[in-house]
Design a protein around this motif. Structure first.
Motif, PDB file in Angstrom:
ATOM      1  N   ASP A  43       1.294   3.590   2.248  1.00  0.00           N
ATOM      2  CA  ASP A  43       1.994   3.749   3.531  1.00  0.00           C
ATOM      3  C   ASP A  43       3.086   2.699   3.697  1.00  0.00           C
ATOM      4  O   ASP A  43       4.195   3.005   4.168  1.00  0.00           O
ATOM      5  CB  ASP A  43       1.000   3.646   4.687  1.00  0.00           C
ATOM      6  CG  ASP A  43       0.102   4.874   4.799  1.00  0.00           C
ATOM      7  OD1 ASP A  43       0.423   5.902   4.173  1.00  0.00           O
ATOM      8  OD2 ASP A  43      -0.926   4.780   5.499  1.00  0.00           O
ATOM      9  N   GLU A  44       2.764   1.459   3.333  1.00  0.00           N
ATOM     10  CA  GLU A  44       3.770   0.397   3.422  1.00  0.00           C
ATOM     11  C   GLU A  44       4.943   0.689   2.497  1.00  0.00           C
ATOM     12  O   GLU A  44       6.108   0.482   2.869  1.00  0.00           O
ATOM     13  CB  GLU A  44       3.147  -0.936   3.040  1.00  0.00           C
ATOM     14  CG  GLU A  44       2.142  -1.472   4.043  1.00  0.00           C
ATOM     15  CD  GLU A  44       1.368  -2.670   3.516  1.00  0.00           C
ATOM     16  OE1 GLU A  44       0.879  -3.450   4.338  1.00  0.00           O
ATOM     17  OE2 GLU A  44       1.251  -2.825   2.281  1.00  0.00           O
ATOM     18  N   SER A  65       0.850  -1.181   0.000  1.00  0.00           N
ATOM     19  CA  SER A  65       0.000   0.000   0.000  1.00  0.00           C
ATOM     20  C   SER A  65       0.894   1.243   0.000  1.00  0.00           C
ATOM     21  O   SER A  65       2.109   1.149   0.242  1.00  0.00           O
ATOM     22  CB  SER A  65      -0.879   0.000   1.242  1.00  0.00           C
ATOM     23  OG  SER A  65      -0.073   0.238   2.396  1.00  0.00           O
ATOM     24  N   ARG A  70       6.236   9.787  -1.651  1.00  0.00           N
ATOM     25  CA  ARG A  70       6.183  10.309  -0.285  1.00  0.00           C
ATOM     26  C   ARG A  70       7.534  10.194   0.411  1.00  0.00           C
ATOM     27  O   ARG A  70       7.973  11.117   1.113  1.00  0.00           O
ATOM     28  CB  ARG A  70       5.122   9.556   0.514  1.00  0.00           C
ATOM     29  CG  ARG A  70       3.685   9.899   0.118  1.00  0.00           C
ATOM     30  CD  ARG A  70       2.694   9.069   0.919  1.00  0.00           C
ATOM     31  NE  ARG A  70       1.312   9.365   0.547  1.00  0.00           N
ATOM     32  CZ  ARG A  70       0.264   8.659   0.971  1.00  0.00           C
ATOM     33  NH1 ARG A  70       0.452   7.598   1.761  1.00  0.00           N
ATOM     34  NH2 ARG A  70      -0.958   8.990   0.597  1.00  0.00           N
ATOM     35  N   GLY A  84       3.819   5.713  -2.547  1.00  0.00           N
ATOM     36  CA  GLY A  84       4.711   5.548  -1.406  1.00  0.00           C
ATOM     37  C   GLY A  84       6.129   5.999  -1.677  1.00  0.00           C
ATOM     38  O   GLY A  84       6.760   6.659  -0.834  1.00  0.00           O
ATOM     39  N   ALA A 119       6.004   3.619   1.384  1.00  0.00           N
ATOM     40  CA  ALA A 119       6.803   4.739   1.879  1.00  0.00           C
ATOM     41  C   ALA A 119       7.780   4.273   2.953  1.00  0.00           C
ATOM     42  O   ALA A 119       8.960   4.645   2.954  1.00  0.00           O
ATOM     43  CB  ALA A 119       5.889   5.833   2.423  1.00  0.00           C
ATOM     44  N   ALA A 120       7.297   3.434   3.871  1.00  0.00           N
ATOM     45  CA  ALA A 120       8.169   2.923   4.931  1.00  0.00           C
ATOM     46  C   ALA A 120       9.226   1.975   4.376  1.00  0.00           C
ATOM     47  O   ALA A 120      10.398   2.019   4.779  1.00  0.00           O
ATOM     48  CB  ALA A 120       7.330   2.216   5.990  1.00  0.00           C
TER      49      ALA A 120
END
Length: 299
Positions: free
Chosen positions: A128-129, A126, A165, A162, A131-132
């Motif tokens: 967020d995943e 996803s 970001r 991601g 980006a991390a």
């Protein structure tokens, strides 16, 4: 700007280099590997010189991310050093090309690859995943002084968001490159137009590219002559596959399909006519310097 071809396939099939997990970054670890990489990039610098164009140097780091690095037994610190070393090598080459060839513009790009298989969308992270997940590699490029980060062979809009970001967090320009299937759609079925529009709505990169697809497959994803599509102006680069085979067929192949240069060049002419902002041209799987020289009209 000239950029390079299919680094991994060129080294494996044309030079007999063993690249476990299709990873080129381990070559940075010793003098022999760095010499191979230097000779590889030198060929594209000469093409840029003959073409009177700038040069985009992409780091050999498509696999230098956590999941793929772990398969090779590399720690987070190992990957950080490899990503920084890649930028350092390209910086030194950039200085040499400016001094020896007088190239007008050389840009150093930190290459990010997908978390999963570049030919399949299953299990894609996803936003967020992603980006991390990609943060450490993006951070290494920013700290090492890359001019930008470019994420290649992405199969879903979510992972692209991601990566953008992460790049914005570290204050470095970022480009996103999607791959498309024979029907011109991303492996998850999203149209190229929809992918660009979705990512722009959430976290717009500086520009887009399309890679790892034959020109005829890229054409399938572009509007026809005369059709209005503002999103096309956001696509500034292409890196083509040599083969007209599908991704599934290429995954199963144990030979190199170097394609038909005339067919590739003709397809590129048609792609270029539909991308008004096209600036970066190079190759991907199955291509080498001869393909890129032909695309630039100097070989």
């Amino acid at each position: 700007m000239v950029t390079d071809g299919g680094l991994e396939t060129d080294l494996i099939f044309n030079h007999g280099v063993d690249l476990p997990e299709f990873a080129a970054y381990p070559l940075l670890a010793d003098a022999t590997g760095r010499a191979l990489l230097t000779a590889y990039y030198d060929a594209y610098a000469r093409i840029a010189d003959r073409a009177g164009a700038g040069l985009l140097l992409e780091a050999p780091t498509w696999r230098a991310n956590p999941d793929w690095g772990a398969r090779l037994g590399h720690s987070a610190d190992d990957l950080r050093r490899a990503n920084a070393d890649a930028v350092g090598l390209l910086r030194s080459l950039s200085s040499r090309y400016a001094a020896e060839l007088g190239l007008p513009d050389v840009v150093v790009s930190g290459m990010v690859g997908p978390r999963g298989d570049g030919y399949a969308s299953a299990g894609a992270p996803s936003p967020d995943e992603a980006a991390a997940y990609h943060d450490a590699q993006v951070a290494a490029f920013a700290e090492a002084g890359a001019d930008l980060v470019a994420a290649y062979t992405l199969t879903t809009p979510g992972e692209a968001v991601g990566v953008v970001r992460a790049a914005r967090e570290h204050g470095i320009p970022v480009a996103v490159s999607f791959t498309v299937e024979v029907d011109g759609r991303l492996p998850d079925g999203t149209s190229l137009a929809a992918a660009v529009e979705q990512v722009d709505a959430q976290a717009a990169p500086d520009h887009y590219l399309v890679n790892c697809a034959h020109p005829e497959h890229v054409l399938e994803g572009l509007p026809g002559p005369g059709e209005d599509a503002d999103w096309r102006s956001r696509v500034l680069g292409v890196r083509y596959n040599a083969s007209t085979r599908s991704h599934a067929e290429l995954d199963q192949a144990d030979d190199l399909d170097a394609g038909d240069l005339d067919r590739i060049a003709d397809g590129h002419t048609r792609v270029a006519s539909r991308l008004p902002g096209l600036t970066v041209v190079g190759g991907c799987c199955g291509t080498d310097a001869s393909h890129v020289a032909r695309l630039w009209g100097v070989g």
